[in-house]
Write a protein that holds these residues in place. Structure first.
Motif, short mmCIF file in Angstrom:
data_model
loop_
_atom_site.label_atom_id
_atom_site.label_comp_id
_atom_site.label_asym_id
_atom_site.label_seq_id
_atom_site.Cartn_x
_atom_site.Cartn_y
_atom_site.Cartn_z
N THR A 89 33.13 36.84 43.91
CA THR A 89 34.08 35.80 44.28
C THR A 89 35.30 35.86 43.38
O THR A 89 35.23 35.54 42.19
N ASP A 90 36.42 36.27 43.94
CA ASP A 90 37.67 36.28 43.20
C ASP A 90 38.05 34.85 42.85
O ASP A 90 38.15 33.99 43.73
N GLY B 132 32.86 39.85 50.28
CA GLY B 132 32.93 38.43 50.60
C GLY B 132 31.81 37.74 49.83
O GLY B 132 31.14 38.36 48.99
N ARG C 289 33.58 33.00 50.17
CA ARG C 289 34.73 33.84 50.51
C ARG C 289 34.47 34.56 51.82
O ARG C 289 33.48 35.30 51.95
N ARG D 157 34.78 37.30 54.72
CA ARG D 157 35.00 38.74 54.72
C ARG D 157 36.34 39.11 55.34
O ARG D 157 36.87 40.19 55.06
N GLU D 158 36.86 38.26 56.20
CA GLU D 158 38.16 38.49 56.85
C GLU D 158 38.21 39.86 57.54
O GLU D 158 39.22 40.54 57.52
N TYR E 85 39.20 41.13 52.77
CA TYR E 85 38.87 40.64 51.43
C TYR E 85 38.38 41.80 50.56
O TYR E 85 38.81 41.96 49.40
N TYR E 86 37.49 42.60 51.10
CA TYR E 86 36.96 43.76 50.37
C TYR E 86 38.08 44.72 50.01
O TYR E 86 38.15 45.24 48.89
N ARG F 274 41.24 44.03 49.51
CA ARG F 274 42.07 43.49 48.43
C ARG F 274 41.40 43.63 47.07
O ARG F 274 42.04 44.00 46.09
#
Length: 217
Positions: free
Chosen positions: A84-85, A117, A132, A134-135, A139-140, A142
């Motif tokens: 988790t960023d 994510g 978060r 996964r988008e 996300y991964y 980024r």
């Protein structure tokens, strides 16, 4: 990256931290224990340095001061672990360039951890703030790009198959399980309309050009 491609030196222990014959050993909070210094410092009473059971010892960095504590404990570097960023100081990608610079100053390894994510509401219903999406892989992408941009020595992935936290990248298809305690049904996150191996393919794509040319992805 392959161990042989790295040649960092830990000034505290005067030893290479990248010899391929040594296994990596990751810890969470053991560096906080005084006796850890006795194990990983070359002059410690129970030092493993230079022994057949010596390791590349990596500590988990959570808070801003942890890098210094890890260094004092005689470990060889630090990693961030969480997927988790923004969850911790260590897992916040905006701090990774600073971590790398600190690691270089002290001859340590910096190893950021990236994830696709995060979704652990099934086991931690109180943890909504740290979920978060996964988008669809964004996300991964980024997180991986932030790790590469930090000039990290190594990169770890959280995780290959930790399904209960929704961080798996292994091949996955839709899966529903009955909740015996509540009588409901839980559905694990899948990869939507993407190939079951999508995240393995994406990993290969993102790391191509970062790993050595002779490394077989």
């Amino acid at each position: 990256r392959q161990h042989a491609r790295l040649s960092h030196r830990n000034a505290r222990n005067e030893r290479s931290v990248s010899r391929p014959r040594e296994p990596f050993w990751h810890s969470c909070d053991l560096f906080r224990i005084l006796r850890t210094i006795q194990v990983f410092d070359r002059n410690g009473a129970f030092s493993v340095r230079g022994k057949p059971w010596d390791v590349v010892a990596i500590g988990h960095i959570v808070n801003a001061g942890d890098a210094a504590a890890i260094r004092r404990a005689g470990l060889d570097g630090f990693y961030t672990y969480f997927a988790t960023d923004g969850f911790t100081y260590g897992s916040s990608t905006g701090n990774w360039n600073t971590f790398h610079e600190e690691a270089v100053r002290h001859g340590l390894l910096f190893i950021p951890s990236v994830g696709p994510g995060y979704a652990d509401m099934r086991i931690r219903p109180f943890n909504r703030a740290n979920q978060r999406s996964r988008e669809g892989g964004a996300y991964y992408r980024r997180m991986m790009q932030a790790a590469i941009s930090s000039r990290a020595d190594y990169i770890t992935i959280t995780s290959f198959n930790e399904w209960h936290e929704g961080t798996q990248i292994e091949p996955a298809v839709r899966k529903r399980v009955e909740q015996t305690a509540t009588g409901g049904v839980f559905q694990y996150q899948d990869y939507g309309d993407k190939d079951p191996s999508y995240y393995l393919q994406l990993t290969r794509e993102l790391l191509r050009g970062w790993v050595p040319e002779d490394f077989n992805l």
